[in-house]
Design a protein around this motif. Structure first.
Motif, PDB file in Angstrom:
ATOM      1  N   ALA A  95     -10.680 -11.548   2.563  1.00 25.89           N
ATOM      2  CA  ALA A  95     -10.256 -12.045   3.876  1.00 25.89           C
ATOM      3  C   ALA A  95      -8.729 -12.086   3.923  1.00 25.89           C
ATOM      4  N   LEU A  96      -8.106 -11.266   3.091  1.00 26.12           N
ATOM      5  CA  LEU A  96      -6.644 -11.311   3.003  1.00 26.12           C
ATOM      6  C   LEU A  96      -5.998 -10.852   4.310  1.00 26.12           C
ATOM      7  N   PRO A  97      -4.887 -11.477   4.703  1.00 23.58           N
ATOM      8  CA  PRO A  97      -4.190 -11.035   5.929  1.00 23.58           C
ATOM      9  C   PRO A  97      -3.612  -9.630   5.740  1.00 23.58           C
ATOM     10  N   ASP A  98      -3.447  -8.937   6.858  1.00 19.65           N
ATOM     11  CA  ASP A  98      -2.970  -7.546   6.805  1.00 19.65           C
ATOM     12  C   ASP A  98      -1.648  -7.409   6.051  1.00 19.65           C
ATOM     13  N   LYS A  99      -0.787  -8.428   6.233  1.00 19.35           N
ATOM     14  CA  LYS A  99       0.530  -8.355   5.601  1.00 19.35           C
ATOM     15  C   LYS A  99       0.383  -8.292   4.079  1.00 19.35           C
ATOM     16  N   ILE A 100      -0.501  -9.115   3.553  1.00 16.62           N
ATOM     17  CA  ILE A 100      -0.699  -9.129   2.099  1.00 16.62           C
ATOM     18  C   ILE A 100      -1.405  -7.837   1.660  1.00 16.62           C
ATOM     19  N   ILE A 101      -2.346  -7.382   2.485  1.00 18.54           N
ATOM     20  CA  ILE A 101      -3.042  -6.124   2.149  1.00 18.54           C
ATOM     21  C   ILE A 101      -2.024  -4.985   2.056  1.00 18.54           C
ATOM     22  N   ASN A 102      -1.123  -4.912   3.049  1.00 16.99           N
ATOM     23  CA  ASN A 102      -0.112  -3.844   3.025  1.00 16.99           C
ATOM     24  C   ASN A 102       0.779  -3.944   1.794  1.00 16.99           C
ATOM     25  N   GLN A 103       1.105  -5.188   1.443  1.00 11.33           N
ATOM     26  CA  GLN A 103       1.937  -5.408   0.260  1.00 11.33           C
ATOM     27  C   GLN A 103       1.187  -4.938  -1.009  1.00 11.33           C
ATOM     28  N   ILE A 104      -0.109  -5.257  -1.067  1.00 10.15           N
ATOM     29  CA  ILE A 104      -0.908  -4.849  -2.236  1.00 10.15           C
ATOM     30  C   ILE A 104      -0.962  -3.314  -2.309  1.00 10.15           C
ATOM     31  N   ILE A 105      -1.163  -2.689  -1.135  1.00 13.47           N
ATOM     32  CA  ILE A 105      -1.236  -1.227  -1.105  1.00 13.47           C
ATOM     33  C   ILE A 105       0.060  -0.624  -1.651  1.00 13.47           C
ATOM     34  N   ASP A 106       1.203  -1.146  -1.171  1.00 11.21           N
ATOM     35  CA  ASP A 106       2.493  -0.633  -1.645  1.00 11.21           C
ATOM     36  C   ASP A 106       2.631  -0.825  -3.149  1.00 11.21           C
ATOM     37  N   ALA A 107       2.185  -2.005  -3.611  1.00 14.24           N
ATOM     38  CA  ALA A 107       2.306  -2.297  -5.047  1.00 14.24           C
ATOM     39  C   ALA A 107       1.428  -1.359  -5.873  1.00 14.24           C
ATOM     40  N   LYS A 108       0.208  -1.116  -5.385  1.00 11.84           N
ATOM     41  CA  LYS A 108      -0.707  -0.251  -6.140  1.00 11.84           C
ATOM     42  C   LYS A 108      -0.210   1.199  -6.133  1.00 11.84           C
ATOM     43  N   ILE A 130      -8.396   0.328  -8.244  1.00 11.01           N
ATOM     44  CA  ILE A 130      -7.903  -0.958  -8.753  1.00 11.01           C
ATOM     45  C   ILE A 130      -7.403  -1.872  -7.633  1.00 11.01           C
ATOM     46  N   ALA A 131      -7.698  -1.484  -6.392  1.00  6.56           N
ATOM     47  CA  ALA A 131      -7.209  -2.272  -5.247  1.00  6.56           C
ATOM     48  C   ALA A 131      -7.638  -3.731  -5.348  1.00  6.56           C
ATOM     49  N   LEU A 132      -8.857  -3.947  -5.821  1.00 14.92           N
ATOM     50  CA  LEU A 132      -9.383  -5.321  -5.876  1.00 14.92           C
ATOM     51  C   LEU A 132      -9.212  -5.957  -7.251  1.00 14.92           C
ATOM     52  N   ASP A 133      -8.365  -5.358  -8.096  1.00 17.73           N
ATOM     53  CA  ASP A 133      -8.212  -5.814  -9.490  1.00 17.73           C
ATOM     54  C   ASP A 133      -9.593  -6.011 -10.126  1.00 17.73           C
ATOM     55  N   PRO A 134     -10.386  -4.974 -10.203  1.00 15.96           N
ATOM     56  CA  PRO A 134     -11.771  -5.165 -10.687  1.00 15.96           C
ATOM     57  C   PRO A 134     -11.813  -5.602 -12.151  1.00 15.96           C
ATOM     58  N   SER A 194      -2.927  -9.144  -8.317  1.00 20.20           N
ATOM     59  CA  SER A 194      -2.004  -8.409  -7.453  1.00 20.20           C
ATOM     60  C   SER A 194      -1.865  -9.043  -6.076  1.00 20.20           C
ATOM     61  N   ALA A 195      -2.920  -9.723  -5.584  1.00 16.08           N
ATOM     62  CA  ALA A 195      -2.818 -10.401  -4.290  1.00 16.08           C
ATOM     63  C   ALA A 195      -1.820 -11.552  -4.396  1.00 16.08           C
ATOM     64  N   GLY A 196      -1.858 -12.271  -5.524  1.00 10.42           N
ATOM     65  CA  GLY A 196      -0.916 -13.371  -5.752  1.00 10.42           C
ATOM     66  C   GLY A 196       0.505 -12.865  -5.830  1.00 10.42           C
ATOM     67  N   VAL A 197       0.700 -11.738  -6.517  1.00  6.89           N
ATOM     68  CA  VAL A 197       2.046 -11.158  -6.642  1.00  6.89           C
ATOM     69  C   VAL A 197       2.539 -10.690  -5.265  1.00  6.89           C
ATOM     70  N   ALA A 198       1.621 -10.129  -4.478  1.00  8.53           N
ATOM     71  CA  ALA A 198       1.995  -9.687  -3.125  1.00  8.53           C
ATOM     72  C   ALA A 198       2.481 -10.883  -2.309  1.00  8.53           C
TER      73      ALA A 198
END
Lengths: 240, 355
Positions: free
Chosen positions: A108-121, A152-156, B48-52
């Protein structure tokens, strides 16, 4: 060490042809396990069976203490990532959209955090600034790395990789290996890779399973397999 | 999560399960833009969500927040997944109206020039290979003729018949009022021979065969089959396009002739059964009215339409980029462009023959 995957008496068939037979295997948690073997020995079939992508004829597979053929296993899939041999990215979606699929579906992550995760991955797999590209605009190696980023998007907790470094140049292959080791160490991820690349196995695998003609011939560390007296293994190592 | 004296104190797990609620509380905080320190002393786990989330705190603060009291494991994970502010700012620069206009103009003129090159290529090789089958697959013209012509007979025949029927019914009501029933033959004849026959046939062929040409070539390009042909020193134009071009040039006038005949026949049915004219009178009037020039105009138009449909279909097939999405886009563009080109060309022909 606890086993994250338990396989008992597994048998897999394509029609009348038996691909895997008498497979008994426990994959330990928090380690990198490499499944080695020649072409057609059943490595990819084993991987697909673990994810219910291939029906099994006999035996049982339990992942996270849940039988993979039980309805409860569905909820466990969010803890598993898979990197397919050819990437299997959705061609009509951009790379970023591909990576966002599991994040949008299962959190249920907000789009902003999702975009940040995408950039990080994407940064993690050295694919910065490719988020807006379509998979068809990427090279083979880039597709594979984008597929890793999606997996690894969801840190499985458990990551399956089918030939992750096949077709990659040695530098990219080594950086992908480093990434897998990092994921294991920092996120305590259990990783199962199917590969032919001995250099990669030597670098990262804690545990090796050697398959031949659909049967397990060996299970142990890289040092142990190097000193194995089994003819098929000796032949495999000497020809590589 | 709490913010005291410009320091944000985070505790417990900072993972994808917990970050949403922490982020909501952070967003509602009035001090979020003035965070100077991020205290991670009580953070037990981070992903990674926490780091974001930490990256967002750093980016949104007007100050430069420092991470404090993080354990070595947490620091390592942050180092792995964190991305710096500067790295994200690779957005494309905004362009103004005139730059966009200029870009559009140059890309359109480039497309037009490449279209002209393709047209020249197709005409050159079609003429060159007209009497030799050495450079194309055996029987490929016949195969294409079946696909373009024979398989389209049913739909074109039916639609032309219906079109002739509508044309005759609509005009007969008017002609009847002024007692000019016999002119139904002239009206249907001239409409079908000069305009409706060639144009309707071309529109149907553009929808059927034009889109098929685009999708065939586009698929081959995406799956690198065209590259494979080139590596084998085979010119894709000669091998793939010339048979289509020649088959279309043969089939289109034949299809138009059939369409015209069926439209006129439908008009005759209306004349006989609705206006009570005799079939002989209808045919005589039509032959007296129509000239050879009308026939030539209709048929020559059809050949031009055929060429336009092939060239546009092939052009968009070669232009495909991307995967399934690009494939759909070029097929749609190809049909729209073909139909548009047919109608514009028809208007130009009408203008030309009027003068």
């Amino acid at each position: 060490m606890e086993s994250i995957i338990e396989i008992n008496d597994l048998e897999v068939k394509y029609g009348d042809f038996t691909v895997l037979e008498d497979i008994n295997l426990n994959i330990p948690e928090g380690q990198i396990t490499a499944i080695l073997g020649g072409s057609g020995c059943g490595k990819t079939t084993l991987l697909k069976s673990l994810l219910r992508l291939q029906p099994i004829a006999q035996g049982s597979i339990r992942i996270f203490q849940t039988a993979v053929d039980s309805p409860e296993f569905r909820s466990q899939l969010t803890k598993i990532g898979m990197v397919f041999q050819n990437g299997a990215l959705l061609n009509s979606l951009s790379v970023a959209d591909n990576i966002s699929i599991p994040l949008k579906q299962h959190t249920a992550l907000p789009d902003k955090i999702i975009n940040q995760i995408i950039d990080a991955k994407l940064k993690l797999v050295n694919l910065e600034d490719t988020g807006s590209l379509l998979p068809s605009e990427l090279s083979g190696g880039m597709k594979k790395r984008a597929a890793v980023a999606r997996a690894i998007a969801l840190d499985p907790e458990l990551l399956f990789c089918d030939e992750p470094s096949a077709g990659l140049d040695p530098i990219t292959s080594a950086s992908l290996d480093n990434l897998l080791v990092k994921l294991k160490q920092q996120l305590e991820m259990t990783i199962v890779i199917v590969t032919h690349e001995l250099a990669s196995v030597r670098r990262i695998a804690d545990n090796i399973v050697f398959l031949h003609d659909g049967r397990i011939l060996f299970q142990g560390s890289y040092e142990q397999i190097q000193h194995s007296n089994i003819d098929e293994i000796k032949q495999f190592f000497s020809s590589n | 999560m709490k913010i005291i004296n410009n320091t944000i104190y985070l505790s417990g797990k900072l993972t994808k399960e917990t970050v949403s609620s922490i982020y909501d509380r952070y967003r509602q905080s009035s001090e979020k833009n003035a965070i100077d320190n991020i205290d991670l002393k009580e953070v037990t786990k981070i992903d990674s969500a926490g780091v974001a989330f930490l990256d967002i705190i750093k980016n949104e603060s007007k100050l430069t927040p420092e991470l404090q009291n993080a354990s070595p494991e947490i620091k390592e994970t942050i180092n792995t997944f964190s991305i710096q502010k500067a790295e994200k700012s690779s957005k494309k620069e905004r362009t103004n109206f005139f730059e966009n206009l200029g870009e559009k103009f140059f890309s359109s003129s480039n497309n037009f020039i490449s279209g002209l090159y393709l047209t020249a290529d197709i005409f050159y090789w079609s003429l060159h290979d007209l009497f030799t089958s050495k450079y194309r697959r055996k029987g490929s013209i016949i195969q294409q003729s079946v696909l373009i012509g024979v398989n389209a007979v049913g739909i074109i025949g039916l639609l032309s018949f219906i079109l002739g029927l509508i044309l005759a019914l609509q005009s007969s009501a008017q002609l009847r009022q002024i007692g000019a029933n016999i002119y139904i033959a002239d009206l249907v004849g001239i409409s079908m021979v000069r305009e409706m026959g060639p144009m309707m046939t071309a529109i149907i062929v553009a929808g059927r065969s034009g889109s098929a040409f685009t999708s065939e070539i586009a698929t081959m390009k995406i799956s690198e089959e065209l590259d494979a042909l080139r590596t084998m020193s085979i010119n894709p134009i000669r091998f793939l396009v010339v048979p289509k071009f020649l088959a279309m040039t043969i089939c289109m006038p034949l299809l138009v002739t059939m369409a015209t005949f069926l439209g006129i026949f439908a008009g005759m049915l209306v004349a006989v059964y609705y206006l009570k004219l005799s079939a002989v009178a209808y045919v005589n009037e039509m032959f007296n009215f129509l000239t050879l020039k009308d026939q030539i105009i209709g048929l020559s138009k059809s050949v031009f339409f055929a060429w336009v449909i092939v060239i546009i279909g092939i052009y968009f097939g070669f232009k495909v980029t991307g995967g399934a999405e690009g494939f759909g886009k070029v097929t749609t563009k190809s049909v729209v462009a073909s139909v548009f080109a047919v109608i514009v060309l028809d208007a130009l022909f009408s203008l030309f023959y009027m003068i």
